[in-house]
Every structure is written in structure tokens, then in C-alpha cells.
Design a protein around this motif. Structure first.
Motif, PDB file in Angstrom:
ATOM      1  N   ARG A 196       0.831  -1.211   0.000  1.00 26.24           N
ATOM      2  CA  ARG A 196       0.000   0.000   0.000  1.00 26.24           C
ATOM      3  C   ARG A 196       0.861   1.255   0.000  1.00 26.24           C
ATOM      4  O   ARG A 196       1.933   1.299   0.613  1.00 26.24           O
ATOM      5  N   LEU A 197       0.373   2.273  -0.690  1.00 27.04           N
ATOM      6  CA  LEU A 197       1.003   3.597  -0.678  1.00 27.04           C
ATOM      7  C   LEU A 197       0.378   4.438   0.427  1.00 27.04           C
ATOM      8  O   LEU A 197      -0.842   4.389   0.636  1.00 27.04           O
ATOM      9  N   PHE A 198       1.185   5.196   1.107  1.00 22.88           N
ATOM     10  CA  PHE A 198       0.671   6.130   2.102  1.00 22.88           C
ATOM     11  C   PHE A 198      -0.020   7.266   1.355  1.00 22.88           C
ATOM     12  O   PHE A 198       0.469   7.758   0.340  1.00 22.88           O
ATOM     13  N   ASN A 199      -1.167   7.697   1.853  1.00 24.32           N
ATOM     14  CA  ASN A 199      -1.979   8.718   1.209  1.00 24.32           C
ATOM     15  C   ASN A 199      -1.173  10.018   1.046  1.00 24.32           C
ATOM     16  O   ASN A 199      -0.701  10.596   2.023  1.00 24.32           O
ATOM     17  N   SER A 200      -1.031  10.478  -0.186  1.00 22.41           N
ATOM     18  CA  SER A 200      -0.192  11.650  -0.463  1.00 22.41           C
ATOM     19  C   SER A 200      -0.737  12.923   0.162  1.00 22.41           C
ATOM     20  O   SER A 200       0.043  13.812   0.535  1.00 22.41           O
ATOM     21  N   LEU A 201      -2.047  13.028   0.313  1.00 28.54           N
ATOM     22  CA  LEU A 201      -2.587  14.239   0.950  1.00 28.54           C
ATOM     23  C   LEU A 201      -2.250  14.297   2.434  1.00 28.54           C
ATOM     24  O   LEU A 201      -2.051  15.380   2.988  1.00 28.54           O
ATOM     25  N   MET A 202      -2.127  13.141   3.072  1.00 29.38           N
ATOM     26  CA  MET A 202      -1.688  13.148   4.467  1.00 29.38           C
ATOM     27  C   MET A 202      -0.192  13.465   4.531  1.00 29.38           C
ATOM     28  O   MET A 202       0.254  14.148   5.458  1.00 29.38           O
ATOM     29  N   THR A 203       0.574  13.003   3.560  1.00 28.68           N
ATOM     30  CA  THR A 203       1.991  13.369   3.503  1.00 28.68           C
ATOM     31  C   THR A 203       2.126  14.886   3.394  1.00 28.68           C
ATOM     32  O   THR A 203       2.935  15.503   4.100  1.00 28.68           O
ATOM     33  N   LEU A 204       1.325  15.503   2.535  1.00 30.36           N
ATOM     34  CA  LEU A 204       1.328  16.960   2.388  1.00 30.36           C
ATOM     35  C   LEU A 204       0.989  17.634   3.714  1.00 30.36           C
ATOM     36  O   LEU A 204       1.672  18.578   4.137  1.00 30.36           O
ATOM     37  N   ALA A 205      -0.037  17.148   4.386  1.00 30.78           N
ATOM     38  CA  ALA A 205      -0.449  17.730   5.667  1.00 30.78           C
ATOM     39  C   ALA A 205       0.636  17.592   6.734  1.00 30.78           C
ATOM     40  O   ALA A 205       0.891  18.529   7.501  1.00 30.78           O
ATOM     41  N   ILE A 206       1.288  16.438   6.789  1.00 33.03           N
ATOM     42  CA  ILE A 206       2.363  16.233   7.758  1.00 33.03           C
ATOM     43  C   ILE A 206       3.535  17.164   7.449  1.00 33.03           C
ATOM     44  O   ILE A 206       4.092  17.794   8.351  1.00 33.03           O
ATOM     45  N   MET A 207       3.910  17.268   6.172  1.00 30.66           N
ATOM     46  CA  MET A 207       5.028  18.126   5.785  1.00 30.66           C
ATOM     47  C   MET A 207       4.790  19.569   6.232  1.00 30.66           C
ATOM     48  O   MET A 207       5.662  20.185   6.856  1.00 30.66           O
ATOM     49  N   ILE A 208       3.616  20.094   5.953  1.00 27.87           N
ATOM     50  CA  ILE A 208       3.317  21.474   6.339  1.00 27.87           C
ATOM     51  C   ILE A 208       3.128  21.567   7.848  1.00 27.87           C
ATOM     52  O   ILE A 208       3.608  22.510   8.481  1.00 27.87           O
ATOM     53  N   GLY A 209       2.477  20.585   8.438  1.00 31.09           N
ATOM     54  CA  GLY A 209       2.273  20.588   9.886  1.00 31.09           C
ATOM     55  C   GLY A 209       3.577  20.630  10.661  1.00 31.09           C
ATOM     56  O   GLY A 209       3.683  21.306  11.690  1.00 31.09           O
ATOM     57  N   MET A 210       4.600  19.936  10.175  1.00 29.11           N
ATOM     58  CA  MET A 210       5.898  19.944  10.847  1.00 29.11           C
ATOM     59  C   MET A 210       6.527  21.332  10.877  1.00 29.11           C
ATOM     60  O   MET A 210       7.360  21.620  11.729  1.00 29.11           O
ATOM     61  N   SER A 211       6.124  22.188   9.951  1.00 31.81           N
ATOM     62  CA  SER A 211       6.712  23.528   9.854  1.00 31.81           C
ATOM     63  C   SER A 211       6.054  24.551  10.777  1.00 31.81           C
ATOM     64  O   SER A 211       6.628  25.600  11.050  1.00 31.81           O
ATOM     65  N   VAL A 212       4.853  24.261  11.240  1.00 31.27           N
ATOM     66  CA  VAL A 212       4.048  25.269  11.942  1.00 31.27           C
ATOM     67  C   VAL A 212       4.741  25.822  13.188  1.00 31.27           C
ATOM     68  O   VAL A 212       4.796  27.034  13.382  1.00 31.27           O
ATOM     69  N   GLN A 213       5.273  24.968  14.029  1.00 31.95           N
ATOM     70  CA  GLN A 213       5.865  25.437  15.279  1.00 31.95           C
ATOM     71  C   GLN A 213       7.000  26.427  15.034  1.00 31.95           C
ATOM     72  O   GLN A 213       7.145  27.404  15.752  1.00 31.95           O
TER      73      GLN A 213
END
Length: 151
Positions: free
Chosen positions: A56-73
Motif C-alpha cells: 500500500r502507498l501512504f496517502n499523499s494528501l496526508m503526507t502533504l499535511a504532515i510536511m506542512i504541519g511539521m513547519s508550523v511550530q
């Protein structure tokens, strides 16, 4: 607030975000089903075994959300008015269950708002890498950022 104000976000400023995240089967299945995405590449192990990926491939939209989420702090926590848009979203390599993701951000543009004197417009370039250092996601994001208050 931990975030940066408009004045702090100078062009070419680079952030290597300290947060990392190992993604799981539960993350993938939950996100896919919550967003009503029945793509068998994300939720059907038997189907996915027969694809070129063999899993299975990890959902790319969740990858996008995690990538941006990591930047917030480090960048926008408490100092953003809101996101204005995302462009150039790319997923050059797949993410699989068990991969550990990390993110980096670079400020690529910053300008004063034409309509609001209390804010500026900042364009960020986000990049996400797996545990092997492979680029797995990339995008540009434009955000409206608060300026520092005088005094």
C-alpha cells in the motif's frame, strides 16, 4: 508565540524542522476513510500486492499535511492570519507504512500586503524527506503573516 512574524521571514531563510513522524498503517487507513477516499492503493493490502509497489502507498494528501504541519511550530504558530494557497505540489517518491518523515522550509518570497498594513505575504517552499533522505513531497505555500505590533 513560537511562530515568526512577517519581519522575521526574510527571503532564503531556511528551517530544518526538528519534529519527525513515523507513519503507520492506522494513519493511512484512518485518513483515507475519513476523507472518503476508497482508493485500494491505500486501504487494500491484497490489491496493492499486485501493483508495481507491492504494498500500500501512504496517502499523499496526508503526507502533504504532515510536511506542512511539521513547519508550523517554527514558522507560523500564532503569527499567521491564514493560508492563501498552495502550488507546485509534487510527490516524487512514494511513502510507505513505517517510513519516518522530516521536513524543511525555505522562505522564497516576502512582500508587504497591498490592502492591509498590519500583514505581509510570505511564500514558503516546503520539502519532505524519508528516513533515507529521499525527497517524497514538495510544495510552495503562500500565507498571510502578522507584522509585529509597534511598541
Amino acid at each position: 508565540m513560537a511562530g515568526q512574524y512577517f519581519e522575521d521571514l526574510t527571503v532564503d531563510r531556511h528551517f530544518r524542522h526538528p519534529l519527525t513522524r513515523t507513519v503507520s498503517e492506522a494513519d493511512n487507513t484512518t485518513f483515507s476513510l475519513m476523507t472518503m477516499n476508497p482508493q485500494p492503493l491505500h486501504i487494500d493490502a491484497h490489491f496493492s500486492e499486485g501493483t508495481e509497489w507491492g504494498q500500500r502507498l501512504f496517502n499523499s494528501l496526508m503526507t502533504l499535511a504532515i510536511m506542512i504541519g511539521m513547519s508550523v511550530q517554527d514558522t507560523t504558530m500564532g503569527t499567521t492570519v491564514g493560508n492563501l494557497g498552495m502550488t507546485d505540489v509534487q510527490f516524487p517518491k512514494p511513502v510507505f507504512h513505517g517510513d519516518t518523515l522530516r521536513s524543511e522550509t525555505r522562505v522564497v518570497a516576502a512582500r508587504e500586503s497591498r490592502s492591509r498594513p498590519d500583514v505581509g505575504i510570505v511564500e514558503f517552499e516546503h520539502s519532505c524527506f524519508n528516513q533515507h533522505g529521499d525527497l517524497v513531497a514538495h510544495c510552495r505555500r503562500t500565507a498571510m503573516m502578522w507584522k509585529r505590533k509597534d511598541g
